[in-house]
Write a protein that holds these residues in place. Structure first.
Motif, mmCIF file in Angstrom:
data_model
loop_
_atom_site.group_PDB
_atom_site.id
_atom_site.type_symbol
_atom_site.label_atom_id
_atom_site.label_comp_id
_atom_site.label_asym_id
_atom_site.label_seq_id
_atom_site.Cartn_x
_atom_site.Cartn_y
_atom_site.Cartn_z
ATOM 1 N N ASN A 27 0.837 -1.200 0.000
ATOM 2 C CA ASN A 27 0.000 0.000 0.000
ATOM 3 C C ASN A 27 0.875 1.254 0.000
ATOM 4 O OD1 ASN A 27 -2.758 -1.306 0.533
ATOM 5 N ND2 ASN A 27 -1.504 -2.125 2.179
ATOM 6 N N GLN A 28 1.651 1.410 -1.044
ATOM 7 C CA GLN A 28 2.618 2.502 -1.078
ATOM 8 C C GLN A 28 1.980 3.875 -1.197
ATOM 9 O OE1 GLN A 28 5.769 1.687 -3.844
ATOM 10 N NE2 GLN A 28 6.187 -0.303 -2.918
ATOM 11 N N ASP A 29 0.704 3.928 -1.540
ATOM 12 C CA ASP A 29 0.024 5.211 -1.640
ATOM 13 C C ASP A 29 -0.644 5.623 -0.330
ATOM 14 O OD1 ASP A 29 -1.716 3.049 -1.918
ATOM 15 O OD2 ASP A 29 -3.185 4.224 -3.044
ATOM 16 N N ARG A 30 -0.514 4.808 0.692
ATOM 17 C CA ARG A 30 -1.110 5.103 1.995
ATOM 18 C C ARG A 30 -0.025 5.268 3.049
ATOM 19 N NH1 ARG A 30 -5.795 0.657 1.746
ATOM 20 N NH2 ARG A 30 -7.084 1.689 0.193
ATOM 21 N N VAL A 31 -0.383 5.937 4.131
ATOM 22 C CA VAL A 31 0.564 6.181 5.220
ATOM 23 C C VAL A 31 0.010 5.559 6.497
ATOM 24 C CG1 VAL A 31 1.710 7.949 6.599
ATOM 25 C CG2 VAL A 31 1.323 8.332 4.161
ATOM 26 N N LEU A 32 0.861 4.826 7.172
ATOM 27 C CA LEU A 32 0.474 4.268 8.465
ATOM 28 C C LEU A 32 0.580 5.338 9.549
ATOM 29 C CD1 LEU A 32 2.259 0.793 8.512
ATOM 30 C CD2 LEU A 32 -0.178 1.196 8.549
ATOM 31 N N PRO A 33 -0.259 5.251 10.575
ATOM 32 C CA PRO A 33 -0.143 6.195 11.700
ATOM 33 C C PRO A 33 0.993 5.752 12.630
ATOM 34 C CG PRO A 33 -1.968 4.694 12.063
ATOM 35 C CD PRO A 33 -1.412 4.383 10.698
ATOM 36 N N PHE A 34 2.226 6.038 12.227
ATOM 37 C CA PHE A 34 3.401 5.511 12.916
ATOM 38 C C PHE A 34 3.479 5.913 14.386
ATOM 39 C CE2 PHE A 34 4.925 5.180 8.518
ATOM 40 C CZ PHE A 34 5.330 3.851 8.540
ATOM 41 N N GLU A 35 3.117 7.137 14.696
ATOM 42 C CA GLU A 35 3.186 7.574 16.095
ATOM 43 C C GLU A 35 2.203 6.793 16.956
ATOM 44 O OE1 GLU A 35 2.573 11.748 15.848
ATOM 45 O OE2 GLU A 35 4.599 12.123 15.105
ATOM 46 N N ILE A 36 0.996 6.598 16.457
ATOM 47 C CA ILE A 36 -0.009 5.828 17.197
ATOM 48 C C ILE A 36 0.447 4.380 17.347
ATOM 49 C CG2 ILE A 36 -2.377 4.948 17.139
ATOM 50 C CD1 ILE A 36 -3.127 7.620 15.754
ATOM 51 N N ILE A 37 1.011 3.816 16.283
ATOM 52 C CA ILE A 37 1.524 2.448 16.351
ATOM 53 C C ILE A 37 2.610 2.345 17.415
ATOM 54 C CG2 ILE A 37 2.873 0.703 15.100
ATOM 55 C CD1 ILE A 37 1.285 1.559 12.579
ATOM 56 N N GLY A 38 3.497 3.325 17.469
ATOM 57 C CA GLY A 38 4.565 3.323 18.465
ATOM 58 C C GLY A 38 4.031 3.399 19.885
ATOM 59 N N ILE A 39 3.052 4.257 20.103
ATOM 60 C CA ILE A 39 2.469 4.395 21.442
ATOM 61 C C ILE A 39 1.731 3.120 21.831
ATOM 62 C CG2 ILE A 39 0.703 5.633 22.766
ATOM 63 C CD1 ILE A 39 1.574 8.158 21.109
ATOM 64 N N VAL A 40 0.944 2.576 20.908
ATOM 65 C CA VAL A 40 0.226 1.326 21.190
ATOM 66 C C VAL A 40 1.227 0.196 21.449
ATOM 67 C CG1 VAL A 40 -1.289 -0.445 20.171
ATOM 68 C CG2 VAL A 40 -1.877 1.980 19.963
ATOM 69 N N PHE A 41 2.309 0.171 20.688
ATOM 70 C CA PHE A 41 3.319 -0.856 20.908
ATOM 71 C C PHE A 41 3.941 -0.732 22.298
ATOM 72 C CE2 PHE A 41 7.654 -2.388 20.948
ATOM 73 C CZ PHE A 41 7.453 -3.714 20.576
ATOM 74 N N LEU A 42 4.256 0.472 22.730
ATOM 75 C CA LEU A 42 4.832 0.654 24.072
ATOM 76 C C LEU A 42 3.847 0.233 25.164
ATOM 77 C CD1 LEU A 42 6.854 3.963 23.736
ATOM 78 C CD2 LEU A 42 7.745 1.643 24.059
ATOM 79 N N ILE A 43 2.578 0.537 24.978
ATOM 80 C CA ILE A 43 1.559 0.086 25.936
ATOM 81 C C ILE A 43 1.489 -1.440 25.935
ATOM 82 C CG2 ILE A 43 -0.927 0.068 26.424
ATOM 83 C CD1 ILE A 43 -0.939 3.004 25.321
ATOM 84 N N PHE A 44 1.547 -2.021 24.748
ATOM 85 C CA PHE A 44 1.563 -3.481 24.635
ATOM 86 C C PHE A 44 2.789 -4.069 25.345
ATOM 87 C CE2 PHE A 44 3.386 -7.043 22.148
ATOM 88 C CZ PHE A 44 2.461 -8.021 22.475
ATOM 89 N N TRP A 45 3.945 -3.424 25.197
ATOM 90 C CA TRP A 45 5.178 -3.927 25.818
ATOM 91 C C TRP A 45 5.124 -3.791 27.338
ATOM 92 C CZ3 TRP A 45 7.321 -7.277 23.057
ATOM 93 C CH2 TRP A 45 8.619 -7.726 23.291
ATOM 94 N N ILE A 46 4.447 -2.761 27.833
ATOM 95 C CA ILE A 46 4.201 -2.647 29.273
ATOM 96 C C ILE A 46 3.335 -3.819 29.725
ATOM 97 C CG2 ILE A 46 2.971 -1.312 31.042
ATOM 98 C CD1 ILE A 46 3.869 1.237 29.516
ATOM 99 N N LEU A 47 2.302 -4.113 28.951
ATOM 100 C CA LEU A 47 1.418 -5.237 29.263
ATOM 101 C C LEU A 47 2.176 -6.561 29.241
ATOM 102 C CD1 LEU A 47 -1.488 -6.124 29.853
ATOM 103 C CD2 LEU A 47 -1.827 -6.277 27.375
#
Length: 148
Positions: A27-47
């Protein structure tokens, strides 16, 4: 057996990074919400740290074992970036790039604000530190809640 489970859990960021990369390539024409992914990942890593804190005697030992794969990947990235000056053109070079992908946006922004210039090894180092602190915090939090 518990240590092996913790080490295997430490490979989860690689799977997430690989999925993110696959999505980006398709999906090269789309952009992922990288900041949200990073924050969710850190919350997941806390979990993850919270859930696995019972596997070891101390929060520090839990965090060290869970983040052992991340530390090894960090060493490979630093070797490639600092010593070789380029990424290996093979599966290992690609894998090291995928591992910290969930956090690379956040860590790059922080490094950029602090030092104005971002190297892949510095962004990866900060991503590793964020992961380590998150897992330690989750494990520590569970220990504190169980005591009270």
């Amino acid at each position: 057996m518990k240590k092996l489970v913790l080490i295997l859990i430490g490979f989860i960021p690689f799977v997430i990074g690989l999925q993110m990369n696959t999505w980006l390539m398709e999906n090269q024409d789309r952009v992922l919400p990288f900041e949200i992914i990073g924050i969710v990942f850190l919350i997941f890593w806390i979990l993850v740290g919270f859930i696995t804190s019972k596997f070891e005697k101390t929060p520090l030992k839990t965090a060290i074992i869970i983040n052992l794969p991340a530390f090894l990947v960090l060493l490979l990235i630093m070797y490639q970036s600092i010593i070789l000056g380029h990424t290996w053109p093979n599966l290992f070079g690609l894998a090291t790039q995928m591992y910290f992908l969930p956090l690379v946006n956040i860590s790059s922004k922080i490094i950029g604000i602090l030092f104005f210039y971002v190297h892949i090894w510095s962004a990866s180092l900060l991503a590793f530190l964020l992961m380590f602190v998150a897992s330690y915090f989750g494990s520590y939090l569970r220990r504190r809640l169980v005591k009270s």
